[in-house]
Write a protein that holds these residues in place. Structure first.
Motif, PDB file in Angstrom:
ATOM      1  N   GLU A   1      -1.316  -4.958   4.927  1.00  0.00           N
ATOM      2  CA  GLU A   1      -0.516  -3.828   4.471  1.00  0.00           C
ATOM      3  C   GLU A   1       0.342  -4.256   3.286  1.00  0.00           C
ATOM      4  O   GLU A   1       1.002  -5.286   3.317  1.00  0.00           O
ATOM      5  N   LYS A   2       0.318  -3.438   2.222  1.00  0.00           N
ATOM      6  CA  LYS A   2       1.076  -3.772   1.021  1.00  0.00           C
ATOM      7  C   LYS A   2       2.458  -3.147   1.066  1.00  0.00           C
ATOM      8  O   LYS A   2       2.650  -2.060   1.598  1.00  0.00           O
ATOM      9  N   SER A   3       3.416  -3.845   0.474  1.00  0.00           N
ATOM     10  CA  SER A   3       4.765  -3.290   0.377  1.00  0.00           C
ATOM     11  C   SER A   3       4.839  -2.352  -0.819  1.00  0.00           C
ATOM     12  O   SER A   3       4.058  -2.470  -1.762  1.00  0.00           O
ATOM     13  N   ASP A   4       5.774  -1.415  -0.770  1.00  0.00           N
ATOM     14  CA  ASP A   4       5.882  -0.410  -1.824  1.00  0.00           C
ATOM     15  C   ASP A   4       6.333  -0.990  -3.164  1.00  0.00           C
ATOM     16  O   ASP A   4       6.157  -0.365  -4.209  1.00  0.00           O
TER      17      ASP A   4
ATOM     18  N   ASN B   1       0.979  -5.292  -7.957  1.00  0.00           N
ATOM     19  CA  ASN B   1      -0.337  -5.865  -8.240  1.00  0.00           C
ATOM     20  C   ASN B   1      -1.395  -5.065  -7.490  1.00  0.00           C
ATOM     21  O   ASN B   1      -1.242  -4.820  -6.290  1.00  0.00           O
ATOM     22  N   ILE B   2      -2.442  -4.657  -8.181  1.00  0.00           N
ATOM     23  CA  ILE B   2      -3.551  -3.943  -7.545  1.00  0.00           C
ATOM     24  C   ILE B   2      -4.847  -4.668  -7.880  1.00  0.00           C
ATOM     25  O   ILE B   2      -5.174  -4.879  -9.057  1.00  0.00           O
TER      26      ILE B   2
ATOM     27  N   LYS C   1       2.133   2.279 -15.772  1.00  0.00           N
ATOM     28  CA  LYS C   1       3.108   2.459 -14.692  1.00  0.00           C
ATOM     29  C   LYS C   1       3.703   1.128 -14.238  1.00  0.00           C
ATOM     30  O   LYS C   1       4.488   1.086 -13.286  1.00  0.00           O
ATOM     31  N   GLY C   2       3.316   0.038 -14.919  1.00  0.00           N
ATOM     32  CA  GLY C   2       3.898  -1.253 -14.602  1.00  0.00           C
ATOM     33  C   GLY C   2       3.089  -2.129 -13.669  1.00  0.00           C
ATOM     34  O   GLY C   2       3.550  -3.207 -13.258  1.00  0.00           O
TER      35      GLY C   2
END
Length: 275
Positions: A27-30, A34-35, A59-60
């Protein structure tokens, strides 16, 4: 002394179990910017690079793309957390894969998809098709069924009304007024089969890989959304910020402009046609 040793062992065991739990969680944090995307090499990897990656970087985000050569590893890598999202499969394939492999993967959004087309070097229109013409079609059940319904849409065959589009086969043809001779062929060979047959039904990804122009087809599939490709993520990440931002990018005017200029002939999903 024994109590101290026992306490040490218990502490070590708890730490090891905690570490295992941390390794398993994907699970990724908000606030993670990094994607890591996965895609099969070809048009959908190109779609990520041209239509999705630039907007996410605005979008950074830092975006990494890994290309796969098969339809198995992208979902295995997604489930394990090696990648955060993938783009290569339709909803039907995704649902079947996660069920068979006991995974929890979900679609985020449907994207424009290269349709299956009917191609010919002999005929320039459907009206020219002669009786007894041969047509090569994919030999796998799902793509064969898709082809038969394209042929029905253009009036070349009629299918049994009670048959599911996913399971239809040649035996379900009730009318074949042109007496078309249907020749199943391995999907990767279909682009080359255009040379040796009167007609060839070629799935969009194979047509593009063979440098065929989708707009040269005599007919293109009016594809149901369940056959269109989707961006997929782990179910636990559906509501994360990165997932919301991917959806926002795909729904943007910027994305649409790239699709219309760089991916001509790709069929748009129902949500996009309504906008």
């Amino acid at each position: 002394m024994k109590k101290l040793v026992l306490a040490f062992i218990l502490t070590a065991l708890v730490a090891a179990l905690a570490a295992c739990g941390e390794e398993k969680s994907t699970e990724k944090s908000d606030d993670d910017k990094n994607i890591h995307f996965g895609a099969t090499a070809g048009p959908y990897s190109d779609m990520l690079k041209k239509a999705i990656q630039p907007a996410l970087e605005e979008k950074g985000y830092t975006v990494e793309i890994t290309e796969f050569s098969d339809y198995i590893q992208p979902n295995i890598s997604l489930d394990s957390g090696d990648i955060d999202a993938n783009l290569f499969q339709n909803i039907t394939y995704l649902e079947n894969f996660e069920k068979e492999n006991k995974m929890e993967l979900s679609e985020l959004i449907i994207v424009p998809t290269a349709p299956l087309g009917i191609y010919s070097n002999k005929y320039t229109s459907l009206d020219e098709i002669e009786e007894g013409s041969t047509i090569t079609i994919p030999n796998d059940p799902v793509n064969a069924a898709r082809t038969l319904y394209v042929l029905e849409d253009v009036g070349l065959v009629k299918m049994d009304e009670g048959i599911d589009q996913l399971t239809a086969s040649e035996k379900d043809i009730t009318e074949n007024p042109k007496n078309l001779v249907i020749q199943p062929v391995e999907a990767g060979q279909l682009p080359r089969s255009v040379e040796g047959s009167d007609l060839a039904a070629v799935p969009g990804n194979f047509a593009i890989a063979a440098n065929m122009d989708l707009l040269d087809a005599l007919a293109l599939e009016n594809m149901p959304d369940r056959f269109r490709n989707v961006v997929a993520v782990k179910t636990e990440n559906v509501d994360k910020q990165f997932a919301k931002d991917i959806i926002e990018v795909v729904e943007s005017e910027q994305f649409l402009e790239v699709i219309e200029s760089e991916f001509k002939g790709f069929g748009k999903p129902a949500w996009m046609e309504k906008n």
